[in-house]
Design a protein around this motif. Sequence first.
Motif, PDB file in Angstrom:
ATOM      1  N   ASN A 296       0.873  -1.160   0.000  1.00 17.59           N
ATOM      2  CA  ASN A 296       0.000   0.000   0.000  1.00 17.59           C
ATOM      3  C   ASN A 296       0.920   1.222   0.000  1.00 17.59           C
ATOM      4  OD1 ASN A 296      -1.573   2.233   0.801  1.00 17.59           O
ATOM      5  ND2 ASN A 296      -3.022   0.895   1.876  1.00 17.59           N
ATOM      6  N   THR A 297       0.879   2.017  -1.057  1.00 17.80           N
ATOM      7  CA  THR A 297       1.842   3.113  -1.196  1.00 17.80           C
ATOM      8  C   THR A 297       1.680   4.162  -0.105  1.00 17.80           C
ATOM      9  OG1 THR A 297       0.374   4.179  -2.786  1.00 17.80           O
ATOM     10  CG2 THR A 297       2.146   2.818  -3.676  1.00 17.80           C
ATOM     11  N   GLU A 298       0.458   4.403   0.313  1.00 21.46           N
ATOM     12  CA  GLU A 298       0.242   5.387   1.376  1.00 21.46           C
ATOM     13  C   GLU A 298       0.828   4.885   2.701  1.00 21.46           C
ATOM     14  OE1 GLU A 298      -3.431   7.640   3.638  1.00 21.46           O
ATOM     15  OE2 GLU A 298      -3.783   6.736   1.688  1.00 21.46           O
ATOM     16  N   ALA A 299       0.588   3.630   3.027  1.00 18.79           N
ATOM     17  CA  ALA A 299       1.137   3.061   4.262  1.00 18.79           C
ATOM     18  C   ALA A 299       2.667   2.971   4.179  1.00 18.79           C
ATOM     19  CB  ALA A 299       0.534   1.679   4.519  1.00 18.79           C
ATOM     20  N   GLY A 300       3.200   2.652   2.992  1.00 21.32           N
ATOM     21  CA  GLY A 300       4.653   2.591   2.810  1.00 21.32           C
ATOM     22  C   GLY A 300       5.300   3.949   2.995  1.00 21.32           C
ATOM     23  N   ALA A 301       4.643   4.982   2.460  1.00 22.56           N
ATOM     24  CA  ALA A 301       5.167   6.341   2.609  1.00 22.56           C
ATOM     25  C   ALA A 301       5.158   6.756   4.081  1.00 22.56           C
ATOM     26  CB  ALA A 301       4.349   7.315   1.773  1.00 22.56           C
ATOM     27  N   GLN A 302       4.115   6.352   4.805  1.00 20.66           N
ATOM     28  CA  GLN A 302       4.041   6.685   6.228  1.00 20.66           C
ATOM     29  C   GLN A 302       5.147   5.970   7.003  1.00 20.66           C
ATOM     30  OE1 GLN A 302       1.989   8.988   7.717  1.00 20.66           O
ATOM     31  NE2 GLN A 302       3.354   8.616   9.447  1.00 20.66           N
ATOM     32  N   ARG A 303       5.414   4.695   6.663  1.00 23.53           N
ATOM     33  CA  ARG A 303       6.488   3.965   7.345  1.00 23.53           C
ATOM     34  C   ARG A 303       7.846   4.610   7.073  1.00 23.53           C
ATOM     35  NH1 ARG A 303       3.312  -0.515   5.852  1.00 23.53           N
ATOM     36  NH2 ARG A 303       4.477  -0.773   3.905  1.00 23.53           N
ATOM     37  N   ARG A 304       8.080   5.021   5.823  1.00 23.99           N
ATOM     38  CA  ARG A 304       9.364   5.674   5.495  1.00 23.99           C
ATOM     39  C   ARG A 304       9.498   7.012   6.218  1.00 23.99           C
ATOM     40  NH1 ARG A 304       8.146   3.118   0.716  1.00 23.99           N
ATOM     41  NH2 ARG A 304       7.079   4.915  -0.193  1.00 23.99           N
ATOM     42  N   ALA A 305       8.402   7.756   6.305  1.00 22.30           N
ATOM     43  CA  ALA A 305       8.447   9.042   7.013  1.00 22.30           C
ATOM     44  C   ALA A 305       8.721   8.829   8.502  1.00 22.30           C
ATOM     45  CB  ALA A 305       7.139   9.797   6.819  1.00 22.30           C
ATOM     46  N   ASP A 306       8.086   7.812   9.094  1.00 20.26           N
ATOM     47  CA  ASP A 306       8.335   7.512  10.514  1.00 20.26           C
ATOM     48  C   ASP A 306       9.785   7.107  10.736  1.00 20.26           C
ATOM     49  OD1 ASP A 306       5.699   8.064  11.030  1.00 20.26           O
ATOM     50  OD2 ASP A 306       5.061   5.948  11.100  1.00 20.26           O
ATOM     51  N   TYR A 307      10.319   6.301   9.826  1.00 24.48           N
ATOM     52  CA  TYR A 307      11.716   5.855   9.943  1.00 24.48           C
ATOM     53  C   TYR A 307      12.668   7.047   9.841  1.00 24.48           C
ATOM     54  CZ  TYR A 307      16.118   3.569   8.852  1.00 24.48           C
ATOM     55  OH  TYR A 307      17.425   3.176   8.862  1.00 24.48           O
ATOM     56  N   ALA A 308      12.437   7.915   8.864  1.00 23.80           N
ATOM     57  CA  ALA A 308      13.301   9.088   8.693  1.00 23.80           C
ATOM     58  C   ALA A 308      13.217   9.998   9.913  1.00 23.80           C
ATOM     59  CB  ALA A 308      12.918   9.846   7.429  1.00 23.80           C
ATOM     60  N   GLN A 309      12.021  10.159  10.449  1.00 20.71           N
ATOM     61  CA  GLN A 309      11.843  11.021  11.619  1.00 20.71           C
ATOM     62  C   GLN A 309      12.583  10.462  12.829  1.00 20.71           C
ATOM     63  OE1 GLN A 309      10.355  13.933  11.350  1.00 20.71           O
ATOM     64  NE2 GLN A 309      10.818  14.442  13.473  1.00 20.71           N
ATOM     65  N   SER A 310      12.504   9.142  13.025  1.00 19.72           N
ATOM     66  CA  SER A 310      13.197   8.558  14.185  1.00 19.72           C
ATOM     67  C   SER A 310      14.713   8.606  13.994  1.00 19.72           C
ATOM     68  CB  SER A 310      12.728   7.128  14.419  1.00 19.72           C
ATOM     69  OG  SER A 310      13.099   6.299  13.335  1.00 19.72           O
ATOM     70  N   ALA A 311      15.201   8.422  12.749  1.00 16.34           N
ATOM     71  CA  ALA A 311      16.643   8.515  12.496  1.00 16.34           C
ATOM     72  C   ALA A 311      17.147   9.931  12.750  1.00 16.34           C
ATOM     73  CB  ALA A 311      16.954   8.089  11.063  1.00 16.34           C
ATOM     74  N   LEU A 312      16.389  10.938  12.300  1.00 17.42           N
ATOM     75  CA  LEU A 312      16.788  12.324  12.545  1.00 17.42           C
ATOM     76  C   LEU A 312      16.752  12.653  14.031  1.00 17.42           C
ATOM     77  CD1 LEU A 312      15.047  14.197   9.599  1.00 17.42           C
ATOM     78  CD2 LEU A 312      17.490  13.910   9.978  1.00 17.42           C
ATOM     79  N   GLY A 313      15.754  12.103  14.741  1.00 18.94           N
ATOM     80  CA  GLY A 313      15.682  12.327  16.184  1.00 18.94           C
ATOM     81  C   GLY A 313      16.874  11.728  16.902  1.00 18.94           C
ATOM     82  N   GLN A 314      17.267  10.524  16.486  1.00 17.25           N
ATOM     83  CA  GLN A 314      18.425   9.874  17.095  1.00 17.25           C
ATOM     84  C   GLN A 314      19.694  10.657  16.783  1.00 17.25           C
ATOM     85  OE1 GLN A 314      18.973   5.872  15.771  1.00 17.25           O
ATOM     86  NE2 GLN A 314      20.678   5.472  17.144  1.00 17.25           N
TER      87      GLN A 314
END
Length: 189
Positions: free
Chosen positions: A27-45
């Motif tokens: 699901n492209t929308e769910a995939g985009a949300q997972r990538r955004a969450d991953y990028a956000q957590s990496a930037l936070g770390q």
Amino acid sequence: MDMNWLKLFFGGGRNAVVETAEAFMENTEAGAQRRADYAQSALGQFGAEFQVPRKGRFDRFMDGLNRLPRPLIVIAVFSLFASAMYDPLWFAERMQGLVLVPDPLWWLAGTVVAFYFGGRFQMKSQEFSQAIAHSTARLPQVLDNIRGIRALRHDSPGVAETGTDTALSQAATKPTDNAAVRAWREGRK
């Protein structure tokens, strides 16, 4: 009957077609949300790493020291290119010296650089003695190459030697009319 058929696919708040398709495609929308969450957590770390206050001179010194290798490697590589253009004979002599470096030492240098930049490299110990013997066997050839390179210098003894070319010897010793030499001779009189 037609409504029951439609309820089978789209009824009960579920969409059987979408659920079936998602089993084979993301699901492209769910995939985009997972990538955004991953990028956000990496930037936070990454950002949290720099929240620690650096108190002493040693911490600041070590931070500066950790930032040096990459720029120094880039500067060194481009300096080699510049030196090759500025003084090709000097550069060629140094590169002939690098021919003597055994392959395992190159592997070790590559391992250190690769490890610094995050990679890993493994060296085979059985090939170490073979590479040293191979490099040592090339020593006479390297020394001959260095002698040949040094003979190309404009200030080397005998660089203007004409050898067995008699026509060149006669042309080199034949006086020519040179205005600067003539003026110099007249100035000495």
